[in-house]
Enzyme design. Structure first.
Site, short mmCIF file in Angstrom:
data_model
loop_
_atom_site.label_atom_id
_atom_site.label_comp_id
_atom_site.label_asym_id
_atom_site.label_seq_id
_atom_site.Cartn_x
_atom_site.Cartn_y
_atom_site.Cartn_z
N HIS A 1 59.68 52.98 6.94
CA HIS A 1 60.77 53.10 6.39
C HIS A 1 62.00 52.30 7.28
O HIS A 1 63.10 52.47 6.96
CB HIS A 1 61.39 54.62 6.39
CG HIS A 1 60.58 55.35 5.57
ND1 HIS A 1 60.11 56.61 6.11
CD2 HIS A 1 60.08 55.33 4.41
CE1 HIS A 1 59.25 57.21 5.24
NE2 HIS A 1 59.29 56.41 4.04
N ASP B 1 60.50 64.64 2.50
CA ASP B 1 59.77 64.64 1.52
C ASP B 1 58.90 65.94 1.52
O ASP B 1 58.65 66.40 0.51
CB ASP B 1 58.37 63.46 1.94
CG ASP B 1 59.01 62.04 1.88
OD1 ASP B 1 58.81 61.60 0.56
OD2 ASP B 1 59.27 61.34 2.78
N SER C 1 46.46 11.63 12.07
CA SER C 1 46.47 10.71 13.34
C SER C 1 45.50 10.69 14.28
O SER C 1 45.42 9.59 14.64
CB SER C 1 48.08 11.21 14.15
OG SER C 1 49.10 11.34 13.31
#
Length: 493
Positions: free
Chosen positions: A151, A42, A366
């Site tokens: 990533h 980047d 129950s």
């Protein structure tokens, strides 16, 4: 927030041409700020695009976010990664630009937020990149990855799976080493992909309680899938110190639908339990108390339910929600906790207590159904002498209570398919003057046969009713559990 987002392939940086095209598309006369997470690809691609755009006459600068405090102490020369805390930079810098501040003011605000925000994450599972087709890393059954990025890469270390409170403490203590919390913090609890809403809320509760103990004021609290890693199960926590300006920008309205709303934090307080009415434990005409042998039978039944939890759970998993075995085990444990007191109360008091225990200990339907069985037996026996025949009548009265409360009948594939045959066997046997052991055997056999017949009955009640004919061939789990109880009573008597 942002005027443009530039996407590369999954977990890969966009190339320089894609970034440059975006700069050309959105950069106006006031300039363009690139907010970049600190990853090598980047930084290189955005940096090259920035240099090219400047050559073309655009006013462009770059803010690099490296909020991952898992790597702040690392000797890696590339520094800490940019992860979920980056969205705080997006929101605050975006609102600052929208408010009309000039280029230098906005970039200074963005760099200040990028410098202050810190994030720490934990992954419970890996994610799978579609092009690869298999998980990026492997975890043992009780392992998690601490300090991971966004990533799909592993974290800085594997640790043993801990509770929410323990996990949050590790993450928060790490964050506290790098964040000045004196004036309060904005907190982001980020869903890394497939963490459920319930799990996120459990984590949030742990954070709120822990920061309360640390006397840290949470001035804003956000949660959601803000920066994900495909289907990874896990969370990250981001802390940002706040001031009036930052809060103003965080609170400003945005058209970005995924920006989360601030979660209000209610004061936690305890409401005292109302005083229960005192009920006289009056007995019947004989004021019968349980013998040690009878209490031993109750204990045996409870232990049987615990030992067969997996059988009941597996049956219920096939045609229901899979919690019957666990719920019956909870009820058994709750009764075992008071077993020493069973010799100290009349029978009707014991039945009443067991009924109340079951309605609290056993979840779902129950618990209340079994509770009404014991509460009704207590009610009927209170006004009569306690003989085997009256025991049978009291049991029938309780089973009728289950039928009424559950709006069900025998033949609808419920526990009644065992209980009603057993009840008839008890009444008929004692009316014929048979011995207790003989009658219990017949009741046990009738309950078992009823449970087996339920495997051929379409479900008309409960969650299995949604499955249609797919339930055929599998007996009703509740009916099977009741047959096991009668079998254990007979064997232990």
């Amino acid at each position: 927030m942002l005027s443009a987002a530039v996407c590369g392939d999954v977990f890969a940086s966009p190339n320089q041409e894609q970034i440059l095209s975006s700069i050309r598309a959105v950069c106006g006369s006031k300039g363009c700020i690139l907010i970049v997470k600190n990853y090598t690809g980047d930084r290189i691609n955005f940096g090259l695009a920035m240099e090219t755009a400047r050559e073309e006459g655009f006013l462009v600068d770059m803010v690099v976010v490296s909020d991952d405090c898992a790597l702040l102490d690392s000797e890696l020369s590339i520094g800490a990664r940019g992860i979920a805390g980056t969205v705080f930079v997006h929101k605050i810098a975006g609102e600052a630009a929208k408010s009309g501040l000039d280029f230098d003011e906005v970039i200074n605000i963005a760099r200040s937020v990028a410098s202050d925000v810190k994030t720490m994450g934990v992954g419970l599972t890996a994610c799978t990149i579609p092009a690869v087709g298999k998980p990026n890393f492997n975890l043992g059954e009780n392992e998690v990855e601490f300090g991971l990025g966004i990533h799909g890469e592993p974290g800085i270390e594997k640790r043993e799976l801990l509770t929410s409170d323990e996990t949050v403490k590790l993450l928060v203590d790490k964050l506290n080493n790098y964040v000045n919390c004196e004036n309060g913090v904005a907190v982001l609890v980020n869903n890394l992909g497939s963490t459920t809403s319930m799990e996120l809320l459990v984590v949030i509760r742990s954070i709120v309680r822990l920061l309360g103990e640390y006397n840290v004021n949470i001035v804003r609290l956000y949660s959601g899938p803000i920066m994900t890693s495909l289907e990874m199960s896990g969370i990250s926590i981001s802390f940002l110190p706040t001031d009036e300006t930052r809060l103003e920008y965080l609170d400003a309205n945005t058209l970005v639908q995924s920006w989360p709303k601030n979660i209000g934090i209610a004061n936690e307080y305890t409401v005292p339990t109302p005083q229960k009415p005192i009920l006289e434990e009056e007995g019947s005409e004989t004021d019968l108390y349980l013998t040690k042998e009878t209490v031993a039978v109750i204990v045996q039944v409870c232990n049987m339910l615990k030992e067969n939890e997996e059988i009941f759970t597996e049956l219920d998993r096939k045609i229901g929600d899979g919690d019957l075995g666990i719920n019956l085990e909870k009820g058994a444990n709750a009764i075992l906790e008071v077993k020493d007191s069973l010799l100290q109360k009349p029978v009707i008091g014991i039945f009443r207590e067991i009924g109340k225990i079951l309605q609290v200990a056993i979840g779902g339907s129950s618990g209340p159904l079994l509770a009404v069985l014991f509460l009704r037996m207590s009610s009927l026996l209170k006004d009569t002498s306690i003989t085997p025949g009256n025991w049978a009548k009291a049991f029938e009265y309780g089973v009728n209570g289950i039928s009424q409360l559950g709006n069900s009948e025998e033949g609808m594939r419920t526990m009644l398919d065992s209980l009603y045959p057993a009840s008839r066997a008890l009444n008929e046997g004692f009316e014929q003057g048979k011995g207790v052991k003989s009658v219990l055997l017949e009741a046990s056999q009738a309950a078992q046969e009823g449970a087996e017949r339920s495997s051929q009955i379409p479900a008309l009640r409960g969650r299995s009713a949604y499955l249609g004919d797919r339930v055929i061939g599998t007996p009703d789990p509740g009916a099977v559990a009741m047959s096991y109880i009668f079998k254990e009573i007979y064997s232990s008597f």
